[in-house]
Write a protein that holds these residues in place. Structure first.
Motif, PDB file in Angstrom:
ATOM      1  N   TRP A  85      10.821   1.084  15.779  1.00 46.07           N
ATOM      2  CA  TRP A  85      11.027   2.342  15.064  1.00 46.07           C
ATOM      3  C   TRP A  85      12.496   2.546  14.740  1.00 46.07           C
ATOM      4  O   TRP A  85      12.865   2.967  13.637  1.00 46.07           O
ATOM      5  CB  TRP A  85      10.483   3.500  15.897  1.00 46.07           C
ATOM      6  CG  TRP A  85      10.653   4.825  15.255  1.00 46.07           C
ATOM      7  CD1 TRP A  85      11.491   5.822  15.636  1.00 46.07           C
ATOM      8  CD2 TRP A  85       9.973   5.302  14.085  1.00 46.07           C
ATOM      9  NE1 TRP A  85      11.377   6.889  14.785  1.00 46.07           N
ATOM     10  CE2 TRP A  85      10.448   6.597  13.827  1.00 46.07           C
ATOM     11  CE3 TRP A  85       9.016   4.756  13.248  1.00 46.07           C
ATOM     12  CZ2 TRP A  85       9.994   7.357  12.762  1.00 46.07           C
ATOM     13  CZ3 TRP A  85       8.564   5.521  12.192  1.00 46.07           C
ATOM     14  CH2 TRP A  85       9.041   6.799  11.956  1.00 46.07           C
ATOM     15  N   HIS A  88      13.433   0.397  11.888  1.00 39.96           N
ATOM     16  CA  HIS A  88      12.899   0.964  10.654  1.00 39.96           C
ATOM     17  C   HIS A  88      13.808   2.082  10.150  1.00 39.96           C
ATOM     18  O   HIS A  88      14.175   2.143   8.965  1.00 39.96           O
ATOM     19  CB  HIS A  88      11.492   1.481  10.948  1.00 39.96           C
ATOM     20  CG  HIS A  88      10.881   2.238   9.826  1.00 39.96           C
ATOM     21  ND1 HIS A  88      10.510   1.664   8.644  1.00 39.96           N
ATOM     22  CD2 HIS A  88      10.563   3.542   9.713  1.00 39.96           C
ATOM     23  CE1 HIS A  88       9.990   2.569   7.853  1.00 39.96           C
ATOM     24  NE2 HIS A  88      10.013   3.721   8.478  1.00 39.96           N
ATOM     25  N   ILE A  92      16.085   2.362   6.568  1.00 45.13           N
ATOM     26  CA  ILE A  92      16.048   3.511   5.647  1.00 45.13           C
ATOM     27  C   ILE A  92      17.446   4.069   5.458  1.00 45.13           C
ATOM     28  O   ILE A  92      17.854   4.414   4.341  1.00 45.13           O
ATOM     29  CB  ILE A  92      15.097   4.586   6.197  1.00 45.13           C
ATOM     30  CG1 ILE A  92      13.669   4.086   6.155  1.00 45.13           C
ATOM     31  CG2 ILE A  92      15.229   5.873   5.420  1.00 45.13           C
ATOM     32  CD1 ILE A  92      12.694   5.083   6.693  1.00 45.13           C
ATOM     33  N   ASP A  99      22.502   3.599  -1.834  1.00 41.71           N
ATOM     34  CA  ASP A  99      22.225   4.403  -3.025  1.00 41.71           C
ATOM     35  C   ASP A  99      23.376   5.384  -3.283  1.00 41.71           C
ATOM     36  O   ASP A  99      23.875   5.513  -4.407  1.00 41.71           O
ATOM     37  CB  ASP A  99      20.899   5.163  -2.794  1.00 41.71           C
ATOM     38  CG  ASP A  99      20.385   5.824  -4.041  1.00 41.71           C
ATOM     39  OD1 ASP A  99      19.603   6.773  -3.929  1.00 41.71           O
ATOM     40  OD2 ASP A  99      20.768   5.382  -5.145  1.00 41.71           O
ATOM     41  N   ARG A 102      26.601   3.627  -4.476  1.00 46.07           N
ATOM     42  CA  ARG A 102      26.552   3.243  -5.901  1.00 46.07           C
ATOM     43  C   ARG A 102      26.845   4.467  -6.769  1.00 46.07           C
ATOM     44  O   ARG A 102      27.601   4.386  -7.751  1.00 46.07           O
ATOM     45  CB  ARG A 102      25.181   2.686  -6.262  1.00 46.07           C
ATOM     46  CG  ARG A 102      24.994   1.235  -5.905  1.00 46.07           C
ATOM     47  CD  ARG A 102      23.755   0.693  -6.570  1.00 46.07           C
ATOM     48  NE  ARG A 102      22.556   1.350  -6.082  1.00 46.07           N
ATOM     49  CZ  ARG A 102      21.808   0.906  -5.095  1.00 46.07           C
ATOM     50  NH1 ARG A 102      22.127  -0.206  -4.492  1.00 46.07           N
ATOM     51  NH2 ARG A 102      20.731   1.563  -4.711  1.00 46.07           N
ATOM     52  N   LYS A 103      26.249   5.591  -6.409  1.00 48.22           N
ATOM     53  CA  LYS A 103      26.463   6.807  -7.213  1.00 48.22           C
ATOM     54  C   LYS A 103      27.915   7.229  -7.153  1.00 48.22           C
ATOM     55  O   LYS A 103      28.501   7.651  -8.162  1.00 48.22           O
ATOM     56  CB  LYS A 103      25.585   7.945  -6.667  1.00 48.22           C
ATOM     57  CG  LYS A 103      24.146   7.803  -6.997  1.00 48.22           C
ATOM     58  CD  LYS A 103      23.375   9.025  -6.511  1.00 48.22           C
ATOM     59  CE  LYS A 103      21.926   8.892  -6.797  1.00 48.22           C
ATOM     60  NZ  LYS A 103      21.141   9.909  -6.132  1.00 48.22           N
ATOM     61  N   CYS A 106      30.134   5.006  -9.327  1.00 52.49           N
ATOM     62  CA  CYS A 106      29.921   5.333 -10.734  1.00 52.49           C
ATOM     63  C   CYS A 106      30.741   6.566 -11.116  1.00 52.49           C
ATOM     64  O   CYS A 106      31.402   6.601 -12.155  1.00 52.49           O
ATOM     65  CB  CYS A 106      28.435   5.628 -10.917  1.00 52.49           C
ATOM     66  SG  CYS A 106      27.813   5.161 -12.499  1.00 52.49           S
ATOM     67  N   MET A 107      30.716   7.561 -10.242  1.00 53.79           N
ATOM     68  CA  MET A 107      31.425   8.809 -10.506  1.00 53.79           C
ATOM     69  C   MET A 107      32.926   8.568 -10.511  1.00 53.79           C
ATOM     70  O   MET A 107      33.654   9.090 -11.374  1.00 53.79           O
ATOM     71  CB  MET A 107      31.062   9.792  -9.395  1.00 53.79           C
ATOM     72  CG  MET A 107      31.402  11.205  -9.668  1.00 53.79           C
ATOM     73  SD  MET A 107      30.510  12.219  -8.498  1.00 53.79           S
ATOM     74  CE  MET A 107      31.307  13.735  -8.749  1.00 53.79           C
ATOM     75  N   LYS A 109      34.523   5.796 -11.221  1.00 55.22           N
ATOM     76  CA  LYS A 109      34.932   5.073 -12.442  1.00 55.22           C
ATOM     77  C   LYS A 109      35.022   6.033 -13.616  1.00 55.22           C
ATOM     78  O   LYS A 109      35.934   5.960 -14.441  1.00 55.22           O
ATOM     79  CB  LYS A 109      33.921   3.977 -12.761  1.00 55.22           C
ATOM     80  CG  LYS A 109      34.142   2.701 -12.008  1.00 55.22           C
ATOM     81  CD  LYS A 109      33.271   1.585 -12.562  1.00 55.22           C
ATOM     82  CE  LYS A 109      32.753   0.791 -11.396  1.00 55.22           C
ATOM     83  NZ  LYS A 109      31.456   0.223 -11.584  1.00 55.22           N
ATOM     84  N   ALA A 110      34.037   6.942 -13.711  1.00 58.65           N
ATOM     85  CA  ALA A 110      34.036   7.889 -14.816  1.00 58.65           C
ATOM     86  C   ALA A 110      35.264   8.796 -14.755  1.00 58.65           C
ATOM     87  O   ALA A 110      35.918   9.051 -15.776  1.00 58.65           O
ATOM     88  CB  ALA A 110      32.757   8.739 -14.779  1.00 58.65           C
ATOM     89  N   MET A 111      35.584   9.278 -13.571  1.00 59.31           N
ATOM     90  CA  MET A 111      36.730  10.184 -13.443  1.00 59.31           C
ATOM     91  C   MET A 111      38.048   9.459 -13.709  1.00 59.31           C
ATOM     92  O   MET A 111      38.959  10.010 -14.319  1.00 59.31           O
ATOM     93  CB  MET A 111      36.756  10.803 -12.041  1.00 59.31           C
ATOM     94  CG  MET A 111      35.637  11.782 -11.812  1.00 59.31           C
ATOM     95  SD  MET A 111      35.654  13.184 -12.925  1.00 59.31           S
ATOM     96  CE  MET A 111      36.786  14.244 -12.094  1.00 59.31           C
ATOM     97  N   GLU A 113      38.466   6.971 -15.735  1.00 61.76           N
ATOM     98  CA  GLU A 113      38.549   6.781 -17.181  1.00 61.76           C
ATOM     99  C   GLU A 113      38.920   8.083 -17.870  1.00 61.76           C
ATOM    100  O   GLU A 113      39.711   8.108 -18.816  1.00 61.76           O
ATOM    101  CB  GLU A 113      37.188   6.264 -17.659  1.00 61.76           C
ATOM    102  CG  GLU A 113      37.168   5.736 -19.071  1.00 61.76           C
ATOM    103  CD  GLU A 113      38.017   4.508 -19.257  1.00 61.76           C
ATOM    104  OE1 GLU A 113      38.079   3.687 -18.324  1.00 61.76           O
ATOM    105  OE2 GLU A 113      38.630   4.383 -20.321  1.00 61.76           O
ATOM    106  N   LEU A 165      15.694  26.030  -6.485  1.00 60.30           N
ATOM    107  CA  LEU A 165      15.574  24.615  -6.092  1.00 60.30           C
ATOM    108  C   LEU A 165      14.766  24.551  -4.814  1.00 60.30           C
ATOM    109  O   LEU A 165      15.263  24.873  -3.738  1.00 60.30           O
ATOM    110  CB  LEU A 165      16.957  24.020  -5.834  1.00 60.30           C
ATOM    111  CG  LEU A 165      17.649  23.265  -6.965  1.00 60.30           C
ATOM    112  CD1 LEU A 165      18.983  22.763  -6.490  1.00 60.30           C
ATOM    113  CD2 LEU A 165      16.813  22.117  -7.446  1.00 60.30           C
ATOM    114  N   PRO A 168      10.650  20.055  -0.977  1.00 56.75           N
ATOM    115  CA  PRO A 168       9.306  19.499  -1.176  1.00 56.75           C
ATOM    116  C   PRO A 168       8.397  19.835  -0.004  1.00 56.75           C
ATOM    117  O   PRO A 168       8.803  19.853   1.146  1.00 56.75           O
ATOM    118  CB  PRO A 168       9.531  17.988  -1.260  1.00 56.75           C
ATOM    119  CG  PRO A 168      10.964  17.760  -1.128  1.00 56.75           C
ATOM    120  CD  PRO A 168      11.692  19.036  -0.971  1.00 56.75           C
TER     121      PRO A 168
END
Lengths: 194, 283
Positions: A85, A88, A92, A99, A102-103, A106-107, A109-111, A113, A165, A168
């Motif tokens: 367990w 496992h 996760i 994840d 990576r986000k 990306c952010m 690099k954008a800033m 630029e 918002l 779930p």
């Protein structure tokens, strides 16, 4: 350790604690007393402190050893299951961290630029807004409004998450998604100023 | 060489531009081209509505832990929660015996020696049948039909809005984007564009002023005119939709779809996907 129940061994806990005196509200009253309901509550809140069973509160189900033997196959099996367990959960966690990384890249690099392209826009994008601050115009607007319009003024403060918002749940809402949403007339400072 | 050129070179290095004197004979400076044309796009996300289905291993582990807890927990205080001999107590006893039997097998529940003998045959008849649960199904009709315009589809996953726009004469599936007006901030431009193209019958919220990603568009031939920017930069902003639906205006947006990350990969151009894939949630 619950597995100690399986072995017919002496428990580490003392079987009989010295009979300490109990506070007056915790002491059981005589039978045939005034209020049976109060007695039940008292018994639930203050279990007896005489230790004549191996459990800390003195209450286990009567067939606890038999039930535990059915529940746990063996000590080694239990430890293997726990380790599987944890492994496992680690998988996760690593996926989620990858994840997010990576986000973030990306952010970044954008800033970077954006800084090269337009320093003014970059500065504005980096500005941190305090949701508590109210400009002079907003204060004056708030004085003029009443009721739902006044609530709508504060509804979407910049820098705060909106109330709509939802977290779930296990099952979707009975009515499904609200397709027929209409924008209510939110009073805006700019509109009233004009 | 001459004193004039020396003076001109000194003045160019001067820190305060006001101290520079304009010489009539100096050539006018060429206008500096903007580094890139700016566009903003919005990644409109419908967050998951229902929790993820646990995998087989997770379900087995949760059941295992539930059995251990059932074996070890304190006996239920019936006298505290139910009036002795009440029908509610009988109902709960029957359900508990059923749960015990299910967890531990033969020798427990009704067969156990410690079973509560206060249950009468009448109680068993009244509460013996299992109640039907009337909960909403986790699977929606749009899951089966594959209706990509529905916002109830795939309740466990993140859905993103993709629109079909005309780009250079061709139809392309992209996130809703548009140009930035002069003097406008990027996140404001993004919001205005989104509501303009997809209608304002949507309760949306743009998360922050920071762009979350970038896609560079280089024209196929580099522009000869120096005042035209060499590339276009599309800055993406993350937004959430809480209610409502897209009503495309028909002019700039022909069609729309709410898609998961894998479905977006199938529809979108390869270089666009390369820029965009890291901004989207995996599940």
């Amino acid at each position: 350790m619950p597995l100690s129940l399986l072995a017919a061994s002496s428990s580490k806990l003392p079987l009989r604690v010295a009979q300490t005196s109990v506070r007056c509200y915790a002491a059981p009253r005589k039978e045939g007393g005034l209020d049976a309901a109060k007695e039940i509550i008292r018994r639930s809140l203050y279990p007896p402190n005489v230790r004549n069973k191996p459990t800390p509160t003195g209450t286990w189900r009567p067939d606890v050893a038999r039930a535990l033997q059915k529940a746990i196959p063996s000590k080694q099996a239990h430890e293997t299951i726990e380790r599987a367990w944890k492994l496992h959960l680690r998988h996760i966690r690593h996926q989620r961290d990858a994840d997010l990384m990576r986000k973030y890249e990306c952010m970044k690099k954008a800033m970077d630029e954006l800084e090269k392209i337009d320093p003014h826009l970059y500065k504005e994008a980096n500005r941190v807004e305090d949701p508590r601050v109210r400009t002079q115009a907003e204060v004056e607007l708030a004085k003029m409004l009443r009721g739902p319009e006044r609530k709508a003024l504060d509804a979407r403060s910049p820098g705060l998450f909106p109330r709509e918002l939802r977290v779930p749940a296990d099952t979707p809402p009975r009515d499904g998604w609200n397709y027929s949403w209409k924008p209510s007339n939110r009073p805006s400072v700019e509109k009233l100023a004009s | 060489m001459s004193s004039r050129s020396l003076w001109a070179s000194c003045s160019r290095r001067a820190p305060f531009p006001s101290s520079r004197r304009a010489f009539a004979s100096e050539a006018p400076r060429p206008k500096k081209a903007p580094r890139a044309a700016l566009q903003t796009a919005v990644i409109l996300n419908r967050s998951p509505i229902i929790t993820r289905t646990p995998s087989l291993f997770e379900r087995a582990y949760y059941n295992y832990q539930a059995r251990i807890q059932r074996a070890l927990h304190n006996p239920f205080p019936y006298e505290f929660y139910f009036k002795p001999g009440s029908p509610l107590e009988a109902k709960f006893s029957i359900e508990e015996r059923r749960r015990d039997r299910k967890a531990f097998g033969a020798g427990f529940g009704a067969d156990s020696e410690d079973a509560r003998s206060t249950l009468t045959a009448e109680d068993l008849k009244k509460f013996g049948q299992e109640e039907e649960e009337n909960t909403v199904s986790r699977l929606h009709a749009s899951d089966l039909s594959g209706d990509v315009k529905s916002l109830d589809r795939n309740g466990q996953r993140n859905l993103y809005l993709l629109v079909q726009q005309k780009k250079d004469g061709k139809d392309a599936w992209v996130f809703p984007d548009g140009d930035v007006n002069a003097g406008e901030l990027l996140h404001e431009a993004a919001e205005r564009r989104l509501l303009g193209q997809c209608g304002d019958a949507m309760d949306t919220w743009i998360v922050s002023r920071n762009p979350i990603g970038l896609h560079k568009i280089h024209p196929p031939t580099p522009p000869t005119d120096p005042s035209v920017p060499p590339k276009t930069c599309v800055f993406f902003f993350k937004a959430h939709i809480m209610a409502g639906q897209v009503h495309p205006d028909g002019k700039s947006v022909a069609d729309f779809a709410w898609l998961t990350k894998q479905e977006i990969e199938e529809r979108v151009a390869a270089d666009y996907w390369h820029s965009v894939k890291d901004m989207l949630s995996d599940f």
